[in-house]
Motif scaffolding. Structure first.
Motif, short mmCIF file in Angstrom:
data_model
loop_
_atom_site.label_atom_id
_atom_site.label_comp_id
_atom_site.label_asym_id
_atom_site.label_seq_id
_atom_site.Cartn_x
_atom_site.Cartn_y
_atom_site.Cartn_z
N GLN A 317 46.58 48.51 56.34
CA GLN A 317 45.56 47.70 55.68
C GLN A 317 45.54 46.29 56.28
O GLN A 317 46.56 45.60 56.29
N TYR A 318 44.36 45.87 56.73
CA TYR A 318 44.16 44.52 57.28
C TYR A 318 43.14 43.82 56.38
O TYR A 318 41.95 43.78 56.67
N SER A 319 43.63 43.28 55.27
CA SER A 319 42.73 42.75 54.26
C SER A 319 42.48 41.25 54.44
O SER A 319 43.34 40.51 54.92
N ASN A 320 41.28 40.84 54.03
CA ASN A 320 40.92 39.42 54.03
C ASN A 320 41.20 38.77 52.68
O ASN A 320 40.76 37.65 52.43
N TYR A 321 41.94 39.48 51.81
CA TYR A 321 42.14 38.99 50.45
C TYR A 321 43.63 38.98 50.09
O TYR A 321 44.41 39.75 50.62
N THR A 322 43.97 38.08 49.18
CA THR A 322 45.29 38.09 48.58
C THR A 322 45.17 38.60 47.15
O THR A 322 44.12 38.48 46.51
N LEU A 323 46.25 39.15 46.66
CA LEU A 323 46.25 39.83 45.38
C LEU A 323 46.10 38.87 44.20
O LEU A 323 46.71 37.81 44.16
N VAL A 324 45.28 39.27 43.22
CA VAL A 324 45.24 38.64 41.91
C VAL A 324 45.70 39.70 40.91
O VAL A 324 45.08 40.75 40.77
N ASN A 325 46.82 39.43 40.23
CA ASN A 325 47.41 40.42 39.34
C ASN A 325 46.49 40.79 38.19
O ASN A 325 45.69 39.97 37.72
N GLY A 326 46.65 42.04 37.73
CA GLY A 326 45.95 42.47 36.53
C GLY A 326 46.81 42.25 35.30
O GLY A 326 47.93 41.72 35.37
N ASN A 327 46.28 42.66 34.14
CA ASN A 327 46.99 42.47 32.87
C ASN A 327 46.73 43.69 31.99
O ASN A 327 45.61 43.91 31.54
N PHE A 328 47.77 44.47 31.74
CA PHE A 328 47.63 45.69 30.95
C PHE A 328 47.20 45.38 29.53
O PHE A 328 46.38 46.09 28.94
N LEU A 329 47.72 44.29 28.94
CA LEU A 329 47.44 43.98 27.54
C LEU A 329 45.98 43.60 27.32
O LEU A 329 45.39 43.95 26.30
N THR A 330 45.38 42.90 28.28
CA THR A 330 43.99 42.46 28.12
C THR A 330 43.00 43.41 28.79
O THR A 330 41.79 43.26 28.62
N GLY A 331 43.52 44.37 29.59
CA GLY A 331 42.65 45.28 30.31
C GLY A 331 42.05 44.68 31.56
O GLY A 331 41.14 45.27 32.15
N GLN A 332 42.55 43.52 31.98
CA GLN A 332 42.04 42.86 33.17
C GLN A 332 42.60 43.55 34.42
O GLN A 332 43.81 43.61 34.62
N PRO A 333 41.74 44.11 35.29
CA PRO A 333 42.25 44.82 36.47
C PRO A 333 42.69 43.86 37.57
O PRO A 333 42.20 42.73 37.67
N ALA A 334 43.62 44.31 38.38
CA ALA A 334 44.00 43.56 39.58
C ALA A 334 42.83 43.52 40.54
O ALA A 334 42.07 44.47 40.67
N THR A 335 42.70 42.39 41.24
CA THR A 335 41.62 42.23 42.21
C THR A 335 42.15 41.36 43.35
O THR A 335 43.34 41.38 43.64
N GLY A 336 41.29 40.60 44.01
CA GLY A 336 41.73 39.77 45.12
C GLY A 336 40.81 38.58 45.33
O GLY A 336 39.67 38.58 44.87
N VAL A 337 41.34 37.57 45.99
CA VAL A 337 40.55 36.40 46.39
C VAL A 337 40.73 36.20 47.88
O VAL A 337 41.75 36.60 48.46
N LEU A 338 39.73 35.58 48.50
CA LEU A 338 39.81 35.36 49.94
C LEU A 338 41.07 34.59 50.30
O LEU A 338 41.43 33.61 49.66
N GLY A 339 41.73 35.06 51.34
CA GLY A 339 42.95 34.41 51.78
C GLY A 339 43.78 35.35 52.64
O GLY A 339 43.55 36.57 52.67
N LYS A 340 44.75 34.79 53.34
CA LYS A 340 45.58 35.58 54.24
C LYS A 340 46.68 36.29 53.45
O LYS A 340 47.36 35.68 52.64
N GLN A 341 46.82 37.60 53.68
CA GLN A 341 47.87 38.35 53.03
C GLN A 341 49.24 37.93 53.54
O GLN A 341 49.41 37.58 54.71
N ASP A 342 50.21 37.98 52.64
CA ASP A 342 51.58 37.68 53.04
C ASP A 342 52.16 38.84 53.84
O ASP A 342 51.90 40.01 53.57
N GLY A 343 52.96 38.50 54.85
CA GLY A 343 53.70 39.51 55.59
C GLY A 343 52.84 40.34 56.52
O GLY A 343 51.71 40.00 56.85
N GLN A 344 53.42 41.45 56.96
CA GLN A 344 52.73 42.37 57.86
C GLN A 344 51.79 43.29 57.07
O GLN A 344 51.99 43.51 55.89
#
Length: 764
Positions: A317-344
């Motif tokens: 995966q060569y993504s243009n996004y960094t992770l935004v965590n989700g929340n099980f309690l609120t039902g908010q799904p994980a998504t992403g925002v523009l940015g360089k991914q950490d690591g390989q």
């Protein structure tokens, strides 16, 4: 001098299906260039100068080829043909259940075979093998739609994944990424043997998945196909488009035959039903995949064949996004925002398989020999763990190399029995370092030798009896090493760094299998079996989290699984129905547990039992309509008090929800085929919430969801096929089962919304 021209013989006829004439059919004399095409009325006229016995083959894209032996003389001949559509169901097919040619009707246990036609139907929608397997195999847990198959168990236990019998799984440090080891475009079929089995060795506690690669089917010196696909999201088109290009060539040159294939695929952003970016952890969006495959065979005579196979697969995966965590309690799904991914980039950073095999038939006493040597290596890169290790972040990858040699003799015993015997040898080196070179899990060097024997008898032409044994001798060596200090979010020590003395771990196990099947009456063909499976514990997990200073204090006794199965197949007119019930028991669990009182790392001593049933049905009411349905249920409990009372449910990582599915295949025209496929993941609610509103790890409730896929194929010319696939046809808004029971913020992602796949295949 005048040379007389050879006399030309004409073979004429008509090629039809149940719906009428078939245009563009190829009628060819096998082993020659003499061929003809049918016209719009299905008529052909084939001229040849050949004399004597000849084989004529009739083929058409989307239909099962037919071969007929004809005597060519001085008279013109007439030969008419009736072709059947290529089938998704095979009744008589060679399977992997006994490592030798065998048909389904002789197997006393449940086997699912995904045919080439079924693979092509699914590939018109998705090329993700974890999703294809989940759509087709009862008893297999739903796909998480990621490059990891964590929790995708088979009947509640781990599954051994292979390519042509070469193990892809890494039980010494199970990263659970083995199902996506090859591209489906180079597969002839997939054999799924359900229930514990030791026939291929370590790791098949729940069964095995064997990817069988392509072999050449035509006598022409060169033939092949080119495929082009365009993919994207219907829920949010922007930045979601991707593409795929594949090229295959195959043929036969004298005593040599070959298949070569190359594939490249690039996916765009994956969007959920609301058009939002699906969480980037292990997502298959923005992923580059490559597959190179080659197989060369040499058949010097009818008794011998030598074959060399190589496959390379890479998917990262060569993504243009960094992770935004989700929340099980609120039902908010994980998504992403523009940015360089950490690591390989995460994913499969190269999976290589090389196999050299030799088949010899009709040796002394009618004995046959199959021997092969193989080499496999893989590098699987995982996500970055923020702040987990001393000094900050860390990203690990599993490195595994396998070298193996196998041989098996098969000898007839009288006119009704056979005996197969041989041995497997494998040398496996597995480790899980960090990508910067720090040692997290040191190298584990395993040598495994396993002699085996199995006999099969057929009585009264209808009763099949099988039995066998296998002896596993395993030795795992680990050198001295130093653990990494593990820290918490504030930098405090969770596990200190200290030296651990290495040494050897040794196992010996004797495994049995027995089965019986009675095939006299098509309406009721019962079978019953007992089989045992063997799997070493996840030794690498214990080593990386070690709390002891010597591996001799780690009790890693192997897990021995007993599988009991009872079922039947019923065939009547155009209906096939199969019902299977199973129970799987083990005296040990598969997880490592630290005992602070004794300062030892032990295999969980909690006995386990999984059980359930599977039902499948196929029905073809008319020639151009096929119906298929299945339902599977699995449950599992542990005996926490070791009293014989199985009182604790196993969690979602082990036990899948009940699953139902089916498909409708309709061919309104000879040139057009439509398929509607359904997969239903039902609810599983077995555990209580904590005061926080969360559940304990892996115990989250799974709420039901229902998915429909549509694909259509249209034959434009004799060599060109157009396909259209729509995944999640009704744009269901849902969380995959793993997101729900896992509950981890970084993996709490929604499923993919409606997506399209437009393709063109040119065959020549």
């Amino acid at each position: 001098m005048i040379t007389a021209a050879a006399q030309q013989i004409t073979v004429k006829g008509v090629v039809r299906s149940a719906q009428g004439p078939l245009r563009y059919s190829v009628v060819q004399i096998k082993g020659s260039s003499d061929a003809a095409y049918t016209d719009k009325e299905g008529r052909y006229s084939l001229e040849t100068a050949r004399q004597g016995t000849a084989e004529i083959v009739v083929s058409l894209l989307g239909y099962a080829p037919q071969t007929r032996t004809i005597e060519l003389g001085r008279e013109n001949l007439t030969a008419d043909w009736l072709l059947e559509p290529a089938s998704r169901e095979l009744d008589e097919v060679i399977v992997s259940a006994s490592r030798k040619p065998e048909t389904l009707s002789n197997v006393p246990s449940s086997v699912t075979v995904i045919t080439r036609k079924a693979l092509e139907d699914n590939m018109a929608v998705t090329t993700d093998l974890t999703q294809i397997l989940a759509n087709e195999v009862p008893g297999l847990a739903p796909s998480a739609q990621t490059n990891s198959n964590v929790g995708q168990s088979l009947r509640g236990r781990s599954v051994l994944v292979m390519i042509d019998g070469i193990p892809q799984s890494t039980p010494l440090r199970n990263g659970e990424v083995d199902m996506r080891s090859i591209d489906p475009s180079v597969l002839e079929r997939v054999d799924v043997v359900k229930g514990a089995t030791a026939i291929y060795g370590n790791g098949a506690a729940g069964g095995l998945i064997n990817y069988i690669t392509l072999s050449p089917k035509e006598d022409a010196p060169i033939a092949g196909r080119t495929t082009v696909n365009l993919t994207g999201s219907l829920a949010g088109l922007k930045n979601s488009t991707g593409g795929r290009l594949g090229q295959q060539l195959h043929g036969r040159l004298g005593k040599f035959d070959y298949v070569v294939s190359g594939m490249y695929e690039r996916t765009g952003e994956w969007k959920d039903a609301k058009g939002q970016l699906v969480g980037t952890n292990y997502s298959l969006g923005e992923t580059d995949s490559y597959n190179a495959f080659a197989k060369v065979g040499y058949t010097p005579n009818s008794r011998h064949r030598i074959q060399l196979m190589y496959n390379y697969y890479n998917s990262r995966q060569y993504s243009n996004y960094t992770l935004v965590n989700g929340n099980f309690l609120t039902g908010q799904p994980a998504t992403g925002v523009l940015g360089k991914q950490d690591g390989q980039p995460t994913g499969i950073n190269g999976n290589h398989n090389v196999q050299l095999s030799w088949q010899a038939d009709s040796l002394i006493g009618g004995t046959s020999l199959h021997a092969d040597a193989y080499y496999a290596s893989r590098d699987d890169v995982f996500y970055v763990s923020l702040g987990r290790f001393e000094g900050g972040d860390g990203q690990s990858h599993t490195l595994a190399q396998k070298k193996g040699f196998r041989f098996m003799f098969s000898s007839p015993l009288g006119g009704h029995g056979s005996l197969s015997y041989g041995a497997d040898l494998i040398h496996d080196v597995t480790s899980q370092p960090l990508v910067d070179g720090r040692v997290w899990v040191p190298e584990m060097k395993m040598f495994n030798i396993a002699p085996f024997a199995e006999t099969q008898w057929a009585f009264f032409n209808h009763l099949v009896v099988k039995g066998g044994l296998r002896i596993e001798k395993v030795k795992i060596g680990v050198n001295d090493y130093t653990t990494l200090r593990i820290t918490n979010a504030s930098g405090g020590t969770v596990t200190p760094s200290f030296a651990v003395a290495g040494g050897d771990l040794e196992y010996t196990a004797t495994l049995f299998n027995a089965g019986v099947r009675f095939n006299k009456y098509p309406a009721f063909q019962p079978y019953a079996s007992f089989s045992q499976g063997f799997s070493v514990a996840d030794v690498g997990l214990a080593l990386r989290d070690a709390k002891v200073d010597n591996i001799s204090k780690i009790n890693t006794e192997a897990v021995l699984v007993n599988n009991y199965e009872l079922g039947f197949v019923s065939k009547a007119n155009k209906v096939r129905f199969e019902l299977t019930g199973f129970v799987s028991t083990s005296a040990l669990g598969a997880e490592m547990v630290y005992d602070a009182a004794t300062d030892l790392f032990n295999v969980s001593r909690t006995p386990e039992r999984t059980y359930g049933f599977e039902a499948t049905a196929q029905y073809s009411p008319v020639a151009n309509l096929d119906l298929h349905a299945f339902f599977s249920y699995v449950e599992g409990k542990s005996d926490t008090g070791r009293t014989g009372d199985y009182n604790m449910y196993l969690n979602g990582r082990r036990i899948a929800t009940p699953k139902t599915g089916g498909s409708v295949h309709y061919r309104p025209l000879n040139t057009l085929e439509l398929q509607l496929q359904y997969t239903g993941v039902l609810e599983r609610d077995r555990f209580s919430k904590l005061p926080s509103g969360l559940y304990k790890g892996n115990e989250g409730i799974v709420k039901a969801y229902h998915l429909f896929n549509l694909n259509a194929s249209y034959r434009v010319t004799r060599s060109t096929m157009l396909t259209l696939g729509i995944e999640n046809l009704f744009n269901a808004d849902y969380f995959p089962a793993r997101s729900q029971w896992f509950m981890i913020p970084g993996f709490y992602s929604k499923g993919r919304g409606a997506a399209f796949n437009i393709g063109m295949t040119v065959k020549y």
